[in-house]
Design an enzyme around this catalytic site. Structure first.
Site, PDB file in Angstrom:
ATOM      1  N   SER A  49       0.856  -1.181   0.000  1.00  0.00           N
ATOM      2  CA  SER A  49       0.000   0.000   0.000  1.00  0.00           C
ATOM      3  C   SER A  49       0.894   1.233   0.000  1.00  0.00           C
ATOM      4  O   SER A  49       1.897   1.291   0.722  1.00  0.00           O
ATOM      5  CB  SER A  49      -0.905   0.008   1.235  1.00  0.00           C
ATOM      6  OG  SER A  49      -1.800   1.101   1.173  1.00  0.00           O
ATOM      7  N   GLU A  50       0.517   2.225  -0.811  1.00  0.00           N
ATOM      8  CA  GLU A  50       1.407   3.364  -1.031  1.00  0.00           C
ATOM      9  C   GLU A  50       1.645   4.212   0.212  1.00  0.00           C
ATOM     10  O   GLU A  50       2.592   4.999   0.255  1.00  0.00           O
ATOM     11  CB  GLU A  50       0.873   4.243  -2.168  1.00  0.00           C
ATOM     12  CG  GLU A  50      -0.431   4.934  -1.853  1.00  0.00           C
ATOM     13  CD  GLU A  50      -1.068   5.517  -3.105  1.00  0.00           C
ATOM     14  OE1 GLU A  50      -1.326   6.726  -3.105  1.00  0.00           O
ATOM     15  OE2 GLU A  50      -1.304   4.776  -4.070  1.00  0.00           O
ATOM     16  N   ASN A  51       0.800   4.072   1.240  1.00  0.00           N
ATOM     17  CA  ASN A  51       1.034   4.824   2.463  1.00  0.00           C
ATOM     18  C   ASN A  51       2.085   4.158   3.356  1.00  0.00           C
ATOM     19  O   ASN A  51       2.402   4.665   4.423  1.00  0.00           O
ATOM     20  CB  ASN A  51      -0.269   5.035   3.248  1.00  0.00           C
ATOM     21  CG  ASN A  51      -0.981   3.740   3.566  1.00  0.00           C
ATOM     22  OD1 ASN A  51      -1.159   2.896   2.697  1.00  0.00           O
ATOM     23  ND2 ASN A  51      -1.396   3.563   4.808  1.00  0.00           N
ATOM     24  N   HIS A  88       6.563   6.828   3.933  1.00  0.00           N
ATOM     25  CA  HIS A  88       5.887   7.088   2.664  1.00  0.00           C
ATOM     26  C   HIS A  88       6.885   7.210   1.510  1.00  0.00           C
ATOM     27  O   HIS A  88       6.659   6.710   0.406  1.00  0.00           O
ATOM     28  CB  HIS A  88       5.110   8.405   2.821  1.00  0.00           C
ATOM     29  CG  HIS A  88       3.973   8.552   1.870  1.00  0.00           C
ATOM     30  ND1 HIS A  88       3.387   9.771   1.621  1.00  0.00           N
ATOM     31  CD2 HIS A  88       3.291   7.665   1.119  1.00  0.00           C
ATOM     32  CE1 HIS A  88       2.408   9.618   0.739  1.00  0.00           C
ATOM     33  NE2 HIS A  88       2.330   8.355   0.430  1.00  0.00           N
TER      34      HIS A  88
END
Length: 224
Positions: A49-51, A88
């Site tokens: 997940s990009e977070n 991030h």
């Protein structure tokens, strides 16, 4: 002929079948995040997940939510053994550095050559939401798109050329809709699966780009 469109859950389940053992996969916001609930338990698949999450699992049971474990769509997830969360910036380095085997994204439009539009409709009152879509579109080794075949007003989402702002050019490899599965190839849009009860001609009429029937015998049955 009568037919029943696939639900969003059924689309997610269908995509999950095609994710191979050992794959590193990013699931985009919206419909793609549902895929986490349908991945075969006997396959080791590493969801990103990009977070800043890697190796997360399906949503937790009610009452077991951890506010530190959410995906990019702000939905609760679980962390699998060996999973990790991180900065991030490191997450985007993974996305941009070619470390993801597959990303699954939603779409407003997909063009016949694989161009993708999924962050903005261009309308004056629309709220643009690019997120990490551009990074994923060019950074992942394969890009799968999940979408309804047409808009709520009946306009095709699969078109000959984009009319919405571009997310990535010639980046889409496969499209999963509520009516079919399409491979985006140098030879054009190859339909490999059609839902029961829908003919190829009917599917073509709902599509804004030329399709080729590559369903074989099953497709011939659908066309009778």
């Amino acid at each position: 002929m009568s037919h029943t469109r696939l639900s969003r859950e059924q689309i997610a389940r269908r995509v999950a079948q095609d994710i191979p053992e050992g794959a590193y996969v990013n699931l985009g916001i919206g419909l793609p995040t549902k895929i986490a609930s349908y991945l075969p338990p006997d396959r080791d698949i590493f969801l990103h997940s990009e977070n800043g999450l890697l190796a997360f699992g399906p949503p937790p049971a009610a009452g077991e939510e951890d506010p530190d474990l959410i995906n990019a769509g702000k939905e609760y997830v679980t962390l699998l053994p060996g999973g990790a969360y991180f900065h991030h910036g490191d997450s985007f380095a993974m996305m941009r550095g070619g470390h993801l085997d597959i990303c699954v994204l939603g779409a407003f439009q997909v063009a016949a050559n694989g161009d993708l539009a999924n962050w903005h409709t261009g309308a004056a009152d629309a709220i643009p939401a690019v997120g990490g879509a551009m990074d994923l579109a060019v950074g992942a080794k394969q890009v799968f798109v999940t979408t309804e075949h047409v808009t709520r007003s009946g306009e095709p989402k699969i078109v000959s050329a984009l009319s919405y702002p571009v997310t990535g050019k010639q980046c889409v490899d496969r499209i999963y809709t509520d009516l079919c599965v399409i491979e985006v190839s140098p030879a054009g849009l190859q339909v490999t699966e059609i839902i029961p009860g829908l003919s190829f001609a009917e599917l073509q009429a709902l599509t804004g780009a030329e399709l080729t029937d590559a369903t074989g015998a099953a497709g011939q049955e659908n066309k009778t």
